[in-house]
Structure formats: C-alpha cells, structure tokens
Motif scaffolding. Structure first.
Motif, short mmCIF file in Angstrom:
data_model
loop_
_atom_site.label_atom_id
_atom_site.label_comp_id
_atom_site.label_asym_id
_atom_site.label_seq_id
_atom_site.Cartn_x
_atom_site.Cartn_y
_atom_site.Cartn_z
N ASP A 30 1.82 4.03 5.35
CA ASP A 30 1.26 4.55 6.60
C ASP A 30 2.02 4.04 7.82
O ASP A 30 2.28 4.79 8.76
CB ASP A 30 -0.22 4.13 6.74
CG ASP A 30 -1.14 4.92 5.84
OD1 ASP A 30 -0.66 5.86 5.17
OD2 ASP A 30 -2.33 4.59 5.81
N ASP A 31 2.37 2.76 7.81
CA ASP A 31 3.12 2.19 8.93
C ASP A 31 4.47 2.87 9.09
O ASP A 31 4.89 3.19 10.21
CB ASP A 31 3.33 0.69 8.74
CG ASP A 31 2.05 -0.11 8.93
OD1 ASP A 31 1.03 0.48 9.34
OD2 ASP A 31 2.09 -1.33 8.69
N SER A 77 0.86 -1.18 0.00
CA SER A 77 0.00 0.00 0.00
C SER A 77 0.90 1.23 0.00
O SER A 77 1.54 1.53 1.00
CB SER A 77 -0.91 0.01 1.23
OG SER A 77 -1.57 1.25 1.32
N HIS A 120 1.72 -6.59 5.50
CA HIS A 120 1.56 -5.72 4.34
C HIS A 120 2.62 -4.61 4.41
O HIS A 120 2.88 -4.07 5.47
CB HIS A 120 0.18 -5.07 4.33
CG HIS A 120 -0.93 -6.06 4.33
ND1 HIS A 120 -1.27 -6.79 3.22
CD2 HIS A 120 -1.78 -6.46 5.31
CE1 HIS A 120 -2.27 -7.59 3.51
NE2 HIS A 120 -2.60 -7.41 4.78
N GLU A 161 -4.18 5.64 3.84
CA GLU A 161 -5.16 4.68 3.35
C GLU A 161 -5.74 3.83 4.48
O GLU A 161 -6.90 3.43 4.43
CB GLU A 161 -4.52 3.77 2.30
CG GLU A 161 -5.47 2.77 1.69
CD GLU A 161 -4.80 1.91 0.64
OE1 GLU A 161 -5.30 1.89 -0.49
OE2 GLU A 161 -3.77 1.28 0.97
N THR A 162 -4.96 3.58 5.51
CA THR A 162 -5.41 2.68 6.57
C THR A 162 -6.24 3.38 7.63
O THR A 162 -6.74 2.73 8.53
CB THR A 162 -4.20 2.01 7.26
OG1 THR A 162 -3.36 3.03 7.78
CG2 THR A 162 -3.44 1.14 6.30
N GLN A 203 3.22 -1.07 4.07
CA GLN A 203 2.35 0.09 4.05
C GLN A 203 3.15 1.35 4.37
O GLN A 203 3.88 1.41 5.36
CB GLN A 203 1.22 -0.06 5.07
CG GLN A 203 0.29 -1.20 4.73
CD GLN A 203 -0.76 -1.40 5.78
OE1 GLN A 203 -0.46 -1.47 6.96
NE2 GLN A 203 -2.01 -1.51 5.34
N ALA A 244 -8.74 0.24 12.34
CA ALA A 244 -7.60 0.79 11.60
C ALA A 244 -6.92 1.90 12.40
O ALA A 244 -5.69 1.99 12.43
CB ALA A 244 -8.05 1.30 10.24
N TYR A 292 -4.67 0.46 14.95
CA TYR A 292 -3.38 0.04 14.39
C TYR A 292 -2.45 1.24 14.20
O TYR A 292 -1.24 1.12 14.40
CB TYR A 292 -3.57 -0.67 13.05
CG TYR A 292 -4.15 -2.06 13.18
CD1 TYR A 292 -3.68 -2.95 14.13
CD2 TYR A 292 -5.15 -2.49 12.32
CE1 TYR A 292 -4.21 -4.22 14.25
CE2 TYR A 292 -5.69 -3.77 12.42
CZ TYR A 292 -5.21 -4.63 13.39
OH TYR A 292 -5.73 -5.88 13.50
#
Length: 146
Positions: free
Chosen positions: A122-123, A53, A118, A58-59, A120, A65, A68
C-alpha cells in the motif's frame, strides 16, 4: 537538520552555479531528500517495527490508517515535481512516475532490512500515486509558464 544541510550545500552551489534558479532548485531537492529519509527511516528506532504486508488496500479503513495513506501520497508529490523539473520534458512522465515507484520500493526495502518500518505494498502504491500527482502539477506549471 535538513534545512541546515540544505543551506550549507546551497551556499556552496550558489557560488558555482551561474544560474541562480537552478541553484535554488537543487537546494530544494536536497532539503526534500534529506527530510524524506529522516521521516521514512531515521525517525524510528531500529528493530521497532517488523513485518511484510503484500495485500493491496490492507491498511485502509480506520481514520488513522487513512491519514497514513494521505501522508504517503503527500510525501511523494514533491518528488514527482522535482523529477519533472530535472528532466523538463513531458515525454519523461512515465520515467518520473517509475522513478517514484523505485524510490518508494527502496525506502520500503530499507525499512524492512533495518526493521524501522513495515514493508507494505500500500505504501509503495500511494507513494507512486503521489509522485504521479507531482508530475501532473509540474506539467501544469510548465504549461502555464509558457
């Protein structure tokens, strides 16, 4: 597992370090890194999660979400704190935050290659923010100590 390994290595370090505070700091760093890798990589089955991602934010949205997102921030606060404790100079602030970014990128890449998570963006962003918060907490602590 992390506590047992940290205690074992810690006993070894306490014998060789003359400064007990430094030995305790090293023990806590070791325990943190073991726990970090267990949580982010070894907790999941290989091949259980795949995907990339590259869309920012997005998350976010659903309560799960968002939990997370908060978890990713909290997970890297100790890293920022420990990084500042290692370098002990406030001019290292950007380097500590960049180190948090690099560690997060490495974890996401390992998750992608082993299919244990995944990849990501965002992470990576949230982990870097967490490292930044940890760095700021360390700066506040060191200032209060003086």
């Amino acid at each position: 597992m992390a506590l047992a390994a940290g205690a074992f290595i810690g006993c070894f370090l306490l014998v060789f370090f003359r400064r007990k505070k430094r030995a305790v700091f090293c023990i806590l760093c070791i325990i943190y890194f073991i726990m970090l890798f267990i949580i982010t990589i070894f907790e999941r089955e290989p091949g259980s999660r795949t995907g990339i991602s590259l869309t920012l934010f997005e998350t976010m949205g659903s309560p799960r979400a968002n939990a997370y997102v908060i978890e990713n921030i909290i997970l890297f606060i100790p890293f920022g704190f420990f990084a500042m404790g290692i370098w002990k100079r406030k001019d290292r602030l950007p380097a500590c935050i960049f180190a948090g970014f690099c560690l997060s990128l490495a974890i996401e890449t390992i998750q992608l290659l082993t299919e244990r998570g995944h990849f990501q963006v965002d992470d990576i962003l949230m982990n870097t923010i967490g490292a930044g918060i940890g760095v700021l907490m360390a700066l506040i602590r060191f200032r209060c100590r003086r």
